[in-house]
Write a protein that holds these residues in place. Structure first.
Motif, PDB file in Angstrom:
ATOM      1  N   ASP A 563      42.795  21.108  -1.337  1.00  0.00           N
ATOM      2  CA  ASP A 563      41.633  21.960  -1.111  1.00  0.00           C
ATOM      3  C   ASP A 563      41.961  23.157  -0.223  1.00  0.00           C
ATOM      4  O   ASP A 563      41.287  24.185  -0.311  1.00  0.00           O
ATOM      5  CB  ASP A 563      40.512  21.126  -0.486  1.00  0.00           C
ATOM      6  CG  ASP A 563      39.238  21.924  -0.292  1.00  0.00           C
ATOM      7  OD1 ASP A 563      38.743  22.479  -1.291  1.00  0.00           O
ATOM      8  OD2 ASP A 563      38.754  22.011   0.852  1.00  0.00           O
ATOM      9  N   GLU A 586      42.123  15.058  -6.967  1.00  0.00           N
ATOM     10  CA  GLU A 586      41.612  16.401  -6.685  1.00  0.00           C
ATOM     11  C   GLU A 586      41.994  17.371  -7.792  1.00  0.00           C
ATOM     12  O   GLU A 586      41.164  18.176  -8.239  1.00  0.00           O
ATOM     13  CB  GLU A 586      42.161  16.887  -5.343  1.00  0.00           C
ATOM     14  CG  GLU A 586      41.586  16.167  -4.137  1.00  0.00           C
ATOM     15  CD  GLU A 586      42.247  16.576  -2.833  1.00  0.00           C
ATOM     16  OE1 GLU A 586      41.760  16.162  -1.771  1.00  0.00           O
ATOM     17  OE2 GLU A 586      43.264  17.319  -2.889  1.00  0.00           O
ATOM     18  N   ALA A 589      39.922  16.684 -10.880  1.00  0.00           N
ATOM     19  CA  ALA A 589      38.539  17.135 -10.743  1.00  0.00           C
ATOM     20  C   ALA A 589      38.398  18.627 -11.011  1.00  0.00           C
ATOM     21  O   ALA A 589      37.351  19.086 -11.477  1.00  0.00           O
ATOM     22  CB  ALA A 589      38.017  16.796  -9.350  1.00  0.00           C
ATOM     23  N   VAL A 597      34.584  23.643 -11.428  1.00  0.00           N
ATOM     24  CA  VAL A 597      34.602  23.094 -10.075  1.00  0.00           C
ATOM     25  C   VAL A 597      35.434  24.017  -9.204  1.00  0.00           C
ATOM     26  O   VAL A 597      36.611  24.267  -9.486  1.00  0.00           O
ATOM     27  CB  VAL A 597      35.166  21.661 -10.056  1.00  0.00           C
ATOM     28  CG1 VAL A 597      35.279  21.146  -8.626  1.00  0.00           C
ATOM     29  CG2 VAL A 597      34.288  20.733 -10.890  1.00  0.00           C
ATOM     30  N   ALA A 600      37.486  20.675  -4.506  1.00  0.00           N
ATOM     31  CA  ALA A 600      37.478  19.216  -4.597  1.00  0.00           C
ATOM     32  C   ALA A 600      38.326  18.673  -3.462  1.00  0.00           C
ATOM     33  O   ALA A 600      39.469  19.093  -3.270  1.00  0.00           O
ATOM     34  CB  ALA A 600      38.020  18.749  -5.950  1.00  0.00           C
ATOM     35  N   ILE A 623      32.842  17.563  -4.348  1.00  0.00           N
ATOM     36  CA  ILE A 623      33.102  18.739  -5.171  1.00  0.00           C
ATOM     37  C   ILE A 623      32.025  19.784  -4.901  1.00  0.00           C
ATOM     38  O   ILE A 623      30.901  19.471  -4.506  1.00  0.00           O
ATOM     39  CB  ILE A 623      33.140  18.391  -6.673  1.00  0.00           C
ATOM     40  CG1 ILE A 623      31.792  17.834  -7.138  1.00  0.00           C
ATOM     41  CG2 ILE A 623      34.259  17.416  -6.974  1.00  0.00           C
ATOM     42  CD1 ILE A 623      31.701  17.616  -8.627  1.00  0.00           C
TER      43      ILE A 623
END
Length: 766
Positions: A563, A586, A589, A597, A600, A623
């Motif tokens: 992230d 992650e 996602a 998205v 995440a 998320i």
């Protein structure tokens, strides 16, 4: 990308020879003459050479073996793929509505003077409806004219900058034919809007449906039905409706939406009501015929941006079916009812060595349904003719391993079918990658995708065609990557046997218009040549090493989460097949098909409902979508979609929770002294902008990668941020407040799954 292969033995002849000679004193101490003239030394020399050759052969992996290894891992070479585009038609005013059937062919000339042909993939109703204006109604409820932005090529937000139920897109037309179908083509700004994303969504929906199918036992009471054909599922959250203005007001109309609620490039086919009425809407004083697309429920992951809107749109593919025109011998008697052009019939025929039909029977036999494109019956003195959608590619020799060449080597493999005909017996053959699993009873063939050469079996591995049988093929040919033509290249109908059938019902004047009213408003894309072996190896390496590369990236970035790494770098790495650790989950996602998205972040042994407790076996993934609001919150549909995708890829015995972030509002109150000559209002505006940018949950934070989850807001950082604003001399007083709490002079801590949002700051300039 070549795959790295280990060197099994790097010793050369000299190394092997010296090793062998050095071993003499250990194994044969009585052998004292180690000079080259000794016969024993000559034998060691020979064996060193043989060993070097053996090592060389062991280190070489043949191409066929590499392909087999790739197939074992599930990586086949990708065949040539046809380009796709969207054609639109603008008939002259007062032209009667007409239908272009699926399969109609159109073409143009590219800069290299290649004639690139496309065929439309669905029946398309065409009417003289021209788009006159575009208006957008956002949450304020008032339509705003965006026609100039649209005509100037700027993207427009169809439901405003913050789409919500009730927002609408108004399309005005000079004329609409009531009771007809209107195909509207829409193109959106990416990423995640092209044909490859559409295929990913359909594949994931099919895999999910298969995973939910109960396991079948070996004992079946009835024959299982064929699996359903995968279709595009609806959007996971947003619902839209189409409405038309009628004498009684706005009326909802049936619409076939291929854009998945304005998230994919595609076509919306609207069924117009029996009566329509022109009206004045919004800020446009002229009365037009109106269609309206209204958002009724849900929330987008990202604001859609419309790049183009085209009426009378049809999806088109750069793949053209082959045909064969046969001459029919004069004087022969043709059996069976004579077909008309376009009919699907079964037939039996024989031909001589030059391909002239000697006998012909319609309506009988067990052969494939064949489309007759043109037929002229022979007379006693005049030969006839027959054009069908099968290509006579060769004549069987009866010899093992027979090879024949297609006239068009670039083949769309999904369309390839092969038949043999001898006498009255038809036989269909099945394509295979090789004959490794074929037996002497299997009617198999192999087609080389790079050369278009068809090869049959040896008799032991696959059947061989009988002597003198006709070998007929049905397939579509494509230019592959060359078919990725520029906009406005495809501009007229093609002269072909298929068009003679499909376009024959059109009036002559209408068909003449097709030479001037056809256009591809956007460039064709998706066409690709046969994948090379090195590319396939590279694709396999990227996927098989995806987990390790994520670990390397996190290690190099000195972080335990993706992230807080540049999203462009993260998304450039291929997603792993399965989620082994938090980094994998992650990355997965961020690439759920059909979603957008933005962030995440995963935690192990953490339950978002009980953040202060340790929860072994629980993984929480938070998320956030791409949504330009102060608190980007994922919709329930997005949470469910991500959970379903990750649930089939999570580690066994792990409970997975997908949730949205908690938000803590940060309000800064400060008194700031400015430098001499600086404008107080300008400095104040720059400070407010800097605070809002720094505390933004998606783009803020110390590294502008979004505020880190759970990171405290430090008073020293806010002081430095304000101090660095041009025109600021010093900060006199500073306090911060979280949510509705009391002001404080210290740092503000956040919960592990929380992000910041910018509050109503108060900046006093002194």
């Amino acid at each position: 990308m070549p795959i790295p292969l280990p060197n099994l033995d790097d010793r050369r002849w000299s190394d092997l020879f010296e090793d062998g000679r050095a071993s003499i004193t250990r194994y044969a101490p009585q052998w004292t003459d180690h000079n080259l003239h000794d016969p024993g030394i000559t034998i060691i020399d020979l064996y060193a050479w043989l060993t070097e050759m053996t090592n060389y052969r062991l280190n070489r992996v043949p191409t066929r073996h590499k392909r087999k290894f790739l197939e074992l891992l599930g990586f086949d070479l990708q065949p040539p793929a046809p380009a796709q585009t969207m054609l639109s038609f603008a008939p002259a005013p007062a032209t009667a509505p007409f239908v272009l059937p699926a399969g109609a062919e159109f073409e143009g000339v590219d800069p290299d003077q290649n004639r690139i042909s496309f065929r439309i993939l669905r029946d398309t109703n065409v009417q003289p409806a021209n788009l006159q204006a575009v208006q957008v109604q956002d949450s304020s409820g008032t339509p705003v004219d965006r026609t100039h932005d649209f005509t100037d090529g700027f993207p427009i937000e169809p439901f405003g900058s913050q789409p919500a139920p009730g927002c609408a897109l108004y399309l005005s037309f000079d004329v609409l034919d009531a009771g007809q179908l209107l195909a509207i083509g829409l193109r959106f700004a990416g990423p995640g809007n092209d044909s490859s994303e559409r295929e990913r969504i359909i594949e994931e929906a099919a895999e999910e449906a298969e995973a939910c199918t109960p396991v079948r036992t070996l004992l079946q009471c009835q024959t299982p039905s064929a699996p359903p054909v995968p279709t595009l599922p609806p959007h996971h959250s947003v619902s839209i409706v189409w409405e038309a203005m009628t004498p009684s007001g706005w009326v909802e109309v049936p619409a076939s939406d291929n854009t998945r609620s304005f998230t994919l490039d595609g076509i919306v086919e609207v069924s117009l009501p029996a009566s329509l009425s022109p009206s004045v809407q919004g800020t446009i004083p002229t009365a037009f015929f109106y269609l309206r697309c209204r958002m009724t429920a849900g929330a987008y992951d990202a604001v859609p941006l419309v790049l183009d809107i085209a009426t009378n749109a049809a999806p088109a593919e750069q793949s053209i079916p082959v045909t064969e025109a046969f001459a029919i011998k004069a004087g022969i008697a043709v059996a069976g009812p004579a077909p008309s052009a376009g009919d699907m019939v079964q037939l039996i025929f024989t031909s001589d060595a030059s391909g002239v039909i000697q006998t012909l029977t319609f309506g009988s036999g067990s052969g494939p349904q064949t489309r007759v494109l043109a037929y002229t019956a022979p007379t006693a003195t005049t030969p006839g003719s027959l054009t069908i959608d099968l290509e006579l590619t060769g004549i069987g020799t009866g010899l093992p391993g027979q090879q024949i060449s297609l006239r068009q080597p670039q083949v769309e493999f999904a369309s390839l079918s092969l038949f043999t005909l001898i006498g009255t017996a038809w036989q269909q053959w099945s394509p295979r990658d090789d004959f490794d699993s074929s037996t002497r009873t299997d009617f198999h063939f192999v087609c080389a995708p790079d050369t278009g050469i068809i090869q049959f079996g040896s008799g032991e591995r696959g059947q061989t065609p009988s002597a003198n049988c006709m070998i007929l093929l049905r397939y579509r040919t494509t230019f592959a990557a060359i078919g990725n033509t520029a906009p406005h290249t495809v501009n007229h109908d093609r002269i072909s046997p298929f068009n003679d059938v499909y376009l024959k019902p059109l009036p002559a004047a209408t068909r003449d218009q097709l030479k001037t009213i056809t256009s591809n408003r956007t460039a064709a894309s998706g066409g690709s040549d046969l994948e090379t072996l090195d590319d396939a190896l590279g694709r396999a390496v990227e996927l098989l090493h995806a987990h390790e590369r994520l670990l390397d990236l996190a290690t190099a970035s000195r972080t335990v989460t993706l992230d807080q790494i540049d999203g462009t770098v993260v998304r450039s790495l291929v997603s792993p097949w399965r989620g082994v650790n938090l980094l994998d989950l992650e990355r997965l996602a961020l690439s759920v098909p059909g979603t957008r998205v933005a962030r995440a972040h995963g935690w192990a042994s953490l339950d978002a409902n009980f953040p202060c407790l340790t929860a072994p076996g629980v993984v929480t993934l938070v998320i956030a979508p791409y949504y330009p609001v102060a608190e980007p919150v994922p919709s329930e549909g997005l949470l469910e979609c991500v959970w379903r995708y990750l649930d089939r890829r999570r580690p066994v015995a792990t409970t997975l929770h997908i949730t949205g972030p908690a938000y803590t509002e940060i309000t800064v109150t400060a008194a700031v002294a400015i430098r001499t000559g600086a404008g107080g209002a300008n400095v104040q505006a720059r400070i407010l902008s800097a605070l809002q940018s720094f505390l933004d949950p998606l783009t803020g934070g110390p590294d502008a990668l979004g505020w880190p989850f759970g990171r405290s807001v430090y008073r020293s950082e806010i002081l430095r941020l304000i101090q660095d604003v041009p025109g600021v001399d010093h900060v006199d007083t500073l306090s911060m407040q979280s949510d509705s709490g009391a002001s404080q002079c210290g740092d503000i801590p956040l919960c592990p799954t929380a992000l910041t949002r910018s509050g109503p700051h108060s900046i006093e300039v002194i």
